[in-house]
Each structure stands twice: as structure tokens, then as C-alpha cells.
Write a protein that holds these residues in place. Structure first.
Motif, PDB file in Angstrom:
ATOM      1  N   GLY A  61      28.644  33.811 -16.056  1.00  0.00           N
ATOM      2  CA  GLY A  61      29.922  33.438 -16.643  1.00  0.00           C
ATOM      3  C   GLY A  61      31.082  33.551 -15.682  1.00  0.00           C
ATOM      4  N   GLU A  62      30.809  33.527 -14.385  1.00  0.00           N
ATOM      5  CA  GLU A  62      31.841  33.628 -13.368  1.00  0.00           C
ATOM      6  C   GLU A  62      32.078  32.270 -12.710  1.00  0.00           C
ATOM      7  N   SER A  63      33.147  32.195 -11.934  1.00  0.00           N
ATOM      8  CA  SER A  63      33.473  30.953 -11.238  1.00  0.00           C
ATOM      9  C   SER A  63      33.553  31.221  -9.739  1.00  0.00           C
ATOM     10  N   ARG A  64      32.748  30.489  -8.990  1.00  0.00           N
ATOM     11  CA  ARG A  64      32.787  30.598  -7.523  1.00  0.00           C
ATOM     12  C   ARG A  64      32.871  29.197  -6.929  1.00  0.00           C
ATOM     13  N   TRP A  65      33.783  28.408  -7.473  1.00  0.00           N
ATOM     14  CA  TRP A  65      33.881  26.999  -7.068  1.00  0.00           C
ATOM     15  C   TRP A  65      34.239  26.885  -5.582  1.00  0.00           C
ATOM     16  N   TRP A  66      35.266  27.577  -5.146  1.00  0.00           N
ATOM     17  CA  TRP A  66      35.689  27.456  -3.753  1.00  0.00           C
ATOM     18  C   TRP A  66      34.631  28.000  -2.804  1.00  0.00           C
ATOM     19  N   ALA A  67      34.018  29.115  -3.179  1.00  0.00           N
ATOM     20  CA  ALA A  67      32.961  29.682  -2.342  1.00  0.00           C
ATOM     21  C   ALA A  67      31.789  28.709  -2.222  1.00  0.00           C
ATOM     22  N   MET A  68      31.484  27.991  -3.303  1.00  0.00           N
ATOM     23  CA  MET A  68      30.393  27.019  -3.260  1.00  0.00           C
ATOM     24  C   MET A  68      30.771  25.827  -2.387  1.00  0.00           C
ATOM     25  N   CYS A  69      32.019  25.430  -2.426  1.00  0.00           N
ATOM     26  CA  CYS A  69      32.462  24.343  -1.545  1.00  0.00           C
ATOM     27  C   CYS A  69      32.239  24.735  -0.087  1.00  0.00           C
ATOM     28  N   GLU A  70      32.627  25.947   0.277  1.00  0.00           N
ATOM     29  CA  GLU A  70      32.415  26.398   1.653  1.00  0.00           C
ATOM     30  C   GLU A  70      30.925  26.514   1.966  1.00  0.00           C
ATOM     31  N   TRP A  71      30.134  26.933   0.996  1.00  0.00           N
ATOM     32  CA  TRP A  71      28.689  27.040   1.166  1.00  0.00           C
ATOM     33  C   TRP A  71      28.089  25.677   1.509  1.00  0.00           C
ATOM     34  N   VAL A  72      28.646  24.626   0.908  1.00  0.00           N
ATOM     35  CA  VAL A  72      28.181  23.264   1.174  1.00  0.00           C
ATOM     36  C   VAL A  72      28.707  22.758   2.515  1.00  0.00           C
ATOM     37  N   TYR A  74      29.611  24.244   5.260  1.00  0.00           N
ATOM     38  CA  TYR A  74      29.094  24.881   6.467  1.00  0.00           C
ATOM     39  C   TYR A  74      27.589  25.090   6.416  1.00  0.00           C
ATOM     40  N   ALA A  75      26.901  24.297   5.599  1.00  0.00           N
ATOM     41  CA  ALA A  75      25.459  24.480   5.426  1.00  0.00           C
ATOM     42  C   ALA A  75      24.707  24.092   6.700  1.00  0.00           C
ATOM     43  N   PRO A  76      23.917  25.012   7.274  1.00  0.00           N
ATOM     44  CA  PRO A  76      23.037  24.646   8.400  1.00  0.00           C
ATOM     45  C   PRO A  76      21.823  23.900   7.879  1.00  0.00           C
ATOM     46  N   SER A  77      20.989  23.442   8.797  1.00  0.00           N
ATOM     47  CA  SER A  77      19.835  22.625   8.401  1.00  0.00           C
ATOM     48  C   SER A  77      18.871  23.392   7.494  1.00  0.00           C
ATOM     49  N   GLN A  78      18.707  24.695   7.735  1.00  0.00           N
ATOM     50  CA  GLN A  78      17.793  25.471   6.896  1.00  0.00           C
ATOM     51  C   GLN A  78      18.293  25.543   5.456  1.00  0.00           C
ATOM     52  N   ARG A  79      19.607  25.675   5.281  1.00  0.00           N
ATOM     53  CA  ARG A  79      20.160  25.711   3.934  1.00  0.00           C
ATOM     54  C   ARG A  79      19.991  24.361   3.245  1.00  0.00           C
ATOM     55  N   LEU A  80      20.164  23.279   4.007  1.00  0.00           N
ATOM     56  CA  LEU A  80      19.972  21.948   3.430  1.00  0.00           C
ATOM     57  C   LEU A  80      18.532  21.741   2.989  1.00  0.00           C
ATOM     58  N   GLN A  81      17.580  22.228   3.778  1.00  0.00           N
ATOM     59  CA  GLN A  81      16.175  22.123   3.390  1.00  0.00           C
ATOM     60  C   GLN A  81      15.912  22.862   2.087  1.00  0.00           C
ATOM     61  N   HIS A  82      16.508  24.019   1.965  1.00  0.00           N
ATOM     62  CA  HIS A  82      16.365  24.812   0.745  1.00  0.00           C
ATOM     63  C   HIS A  82      17.003  24.087  -0.438  1.00  0.00           C
ATOM     64  N   LEU A  83      18.212  23.568  -0.241  1.00  0.00           N
ATOM     65  CA  LEU A  83      18.936  22.894  -1.315  1.00  0.00           C
ATOM     66  C   LEU A  83      18.254  21.598  -1.730  1.00  0.00           C
ATOM     67  N   THR A 209      18.238  16.227  -6.243  1.00  0.00           N
ATOM     68  CA  THR A 209      19.146  15.914  -7.352  1.00  0.00           C
ATOM     69  C   THR A 209      20.260  16.951  -7.474  1.00  0.00           C
ATOM     70  N   ALA A 210      19.949  18.226  -7.258  1.00  0.00           N
ATOM     71  CA  ALA A 210      21.009  19.244  -7.255  1.00  0.00           C
ATOM     72  C   ALA A 210      21.920  19.060  -6.045  1.00  0.00           C
ATOM     73  N   ALA A 211      21.338  18.684  -4.910  1.00  0.00           N
ATOM     74  CA  ALA A 211      22.130  18.491  -3.695  1.00  0.00           C
ATOM     75  C   ALA A 211      23.166  17.390  -3.876  1.00  0.00           C
ATOM     76  N   LEU A 212      22.810  16.333  -4.612  1.00  0.00           N
ATOM     77  CA  LEU A 212      23.780  15.268  -4.855  1.00  0.00           C
ATOM     78  C   LEU A 212      24.975  15.773  -5.645  1.00  0.00           C
ATOM     79  N   HIS A 213      24.735  16.685  -6.570  1.00  0.00           N
ATOM     80  CA  HIS A 213      25.848  17.265  -7.328  1.00  0.00           C
ATOM     81  C   HIS A 213      26.716  18.143  -6.438  1.00  0.00           C
TER      82      HIS A 213
END
Length: 324
Positions: A61-72, A74-83, A209-213
Motif C-alpha cells: 500500500g505504499e508509493s515508490r513511483w519516482w524510485a521506480m522511474c529511476e530503477w528503470v 538506470y537499469a543495467p543489462s542484467q536488470r533488463l533480463q530480469h524484468l 509485458t511488465a517491462a512495457l508498462h
């Protein structure tokens, strides 16, 4: 940390928790399996569950919108593979809706600043309408050249600026309604496109599909560029009224355009990087879709929305007697 521990721990104990996959709410302690969608909270297979930081925050029930934007961003290739192996979830859909709502609002305001303006010439004979005062309804005189006018001023020079507020409101309303539809349609087309880009054996997995969002995080720099472009009415008024200082129109166009283009370019480049994480058997197909198909879909739908809204606004303005 798995989903079960994320739901049961954190900086605070929320009164209500929810499933990160479907959004079903339940009271703590978290059950082992979601009572609505059957998600196993102890199952952390990357091929199914959305386990991004935003999904964990959403479950609490929390909001981490800005943190998620930064997570996207600055995502390295390993994070993209996971996502890339996560399926769309209630959390990812909410993230996309928030970003598209922000983009639609800024684009709609941009459209509203493009309609309803009328520069009036020094002489009625030189004006295409043949008159220098509005005959329609809703017109507001917002600026004029310093008076008295020079006697040698050519008749075709613009000396007054009018703005029709009802026209701007009509354009804003049209853009908001059409923008909501186009935003939804864009996501649907991109999701179907990337699913079809995978070979048939991979399509039931709904990869990326989640990555597109979450890729919609790139609307933030686009919106910053649009905010700069919203200064154009100030330029119009300042130039007509001959203020001591006002932003140069060319500077506003370049600054807003460059920032907007940066956001669009990074959105496209991020998708290509995402496509490169696909399995070797289907990688070329996915990259080709992201390189050519995705920008074509977005360009056609956005262009159709923009010019369609402008034409519809003209038709409605004429029917409401809002023309100059």
C-alpha cells in the motif's frame, strides 16, 4: 526477500495488504496463496511474478513511483533480463496508467495552447477575415502593439492578439478524452506486437509485458519538455505587447523540443536494449519490432490523435460560433 516476507515486513504494518499480481486486498498476516488469483507468495520465479520494487511497495500500500522511474532509467543489462521475464501485473498496470495520465494531461494542455489564437492585422483590408474585431463568441483581447501606432506602419503588420478561451477548453476536453483512448490502445498494440514478435512457443509466457508498462517511466523527460513548450503563449503575448523581456520563441521551441526528443529517444533505445535480452531463437524478431514496429505504432497513433483533435476542435468551434 520473497513476496511473502515483503508482505509481512517493512517499515510499518499496514492495515490492509494486497496481492502484487492482481491487487486483491486482504488483512495481515499475508496468506500463503492469493485468494483471488492463486499467486503463490513464496514462488519467486522470474518468468511469472512481478517482483520489482514498485510491485513490493504496491503490495504494502505504499508509493515508490519516482524510485521506480529511476530503477528503470538506470537499469543495467542484467536488470533488463530480469524484468523481461516478468508478466504484467496489477502494479505494473497502475504504474503505466499513472504515467500515461500525466503524459495525456501535459499533451492536452499543449493542444489547448495551440488553438484559439488570432493575430489581427493593422488594416481590415489586409486581414484574411476582412475585419479586425471578432464576430464570434468567447474572444478575449490579450495583447496589442504599443499605441499610438506609427503612421507609416504597413497594413499587413499584426497589431492585436486575441484568444478564444472556449476554443481552448473544447480542445483540452477533446484531447483528454481521445488521449485516454489512444494511451490504452497504444499499450494494447505494443503488448500484442511484442507477443507476436516472439516465436509461438514463447507467446503463452507473455514475456516483456511488465517491462512495457514500466517503460512508460520515460514519459517524465517528455513531460518536462512539454512544460517548456507551454511557455509559448507567454512568447505570443510578450512579442505583441513589446515587453522589455520575454522568452524567444525559437529558444522555447528548441529547449522544449530537445528535451522531448531526448525522452522519446531514450524510450526507443531502452526498448531495443530490452529486445536484446530475448532468447537467441527469437531475439532478431523482437529487436526488429522494437526498432521499427513500436515507434511506428506510437507515431501513427499519436499523430492521428493530435491532428484529429485539432480538426474536431475546429468543427465544434464552428458549430458553437466560436470562430473569429
Amino acid at each position: 526477500m520473497n513476496t511473502a516476507s515483503a508482505l509481512q515486513s517493512g517499515p510499518r504494518a499496514p492495515d490492509r495488504q494486497r496481492c502484487p499480481a492482481c491487487g486483491q486486498r486482504f488483512a495481515p498476516p499475508a496468506p500463503a496463496v492469493c485468494p483471488l488469483c492463486g499467486l503463490d507468495f513464496g514462488d519467486q520465479r522470474a518468468t511469472g511474478t512481478d517482483v520489482t520494487p514498485y510491485a513490493h511497495a504496491y503490495a504494502l500500500g505504499e508509493s515508490r513511483w519516482w524510485a521506480m522511474c529511476e530503477w528503470v532509467w538506470y537499469a543495467p543489462s542484467q536488470r533488463l533480463q530480469h524484468l523481461a521475464l516478468m508478466r504484467a501485473s496489477s502494479a505494473s498496470r497502475r504504474f503505466a496508467r499513472l504515467n500515461l495520465a500525466l503524459l495525456t494531461a501535459l499533451l492536452s494542455l499543449f493542444v489547448a495552447t495551440q488553438v484559439g489564437w488570432k493575430w489581427v492585422a493593422n488594416s481590415p483590408a489586409a486581414d484574411p477575415t476582412g475585419h479586425v474585431e471578432p464576430l464570434g463568441d468567447g474572444w478575449l483581447h490579450v495583447a496589442s502593439a504599443p499605441r499610438p501606432l506609427p503612421t507609416e506602419l504597413p497594413p499587413e503588420v499584426h497589431v492585436d492578439l486575441w484568444w478564444n478561451v472556449p476554443q481552448a477548453i473544447v480542445g483540452l476536453a477533446n484531447a483528454l478524452v481521445a488521449g485516454a483512448v489512444i494511451g490504452w490502445l497504444t499499450l494494447v498494440c505494443l503488448r500484442r506486437g511484442v507477443t507476436r514478435a516472439h516465436l509461438p512457443s514463447y507467446r503463452p509466457e507473455l514475456r516483456m509485458t511488465a517491462a512495457l508498462h514500466y517503460n512508460t517511466a520515460w514519459v517524465v523527460p517528455i513531460c518536462i519538455g512539454l512544460l517548456v513548450l507551454l511557455l509559448r503563449p507567454v512568447v505570443y503575448i510578450g512579442a505583441m505587447a513589446d515587453w522589455a523581456w520575454y522568452p524567444a520563441e525559437l529558444g522555447v521551441r528548441w529547449a522544449g523540443g530537445v528535451v522531448t526528443a531526448f525522452g522519446v529517444g531514450m524510450w526507443w533505445f531502452w526498448l531495443i536494449r530490452l529486445g536484446a535480452t530475448a532468447t537467441p531463437r527469437t531475439r532478431a524478431r523482437v529487436i526488429a519490432f522494437f526498432a521499427a514496429g513500436a515507434p511506428l505504432i506510437v507515431g501513427v497513433l499519436t499523430g492521428g490523435w493530435y491532428f484529429g483533435v485539432l480538426e474536431l476542435t475546429k468543427v465544434i468551434s464552428k458549430s458553437l460560433n466560436l470562430e473569429f
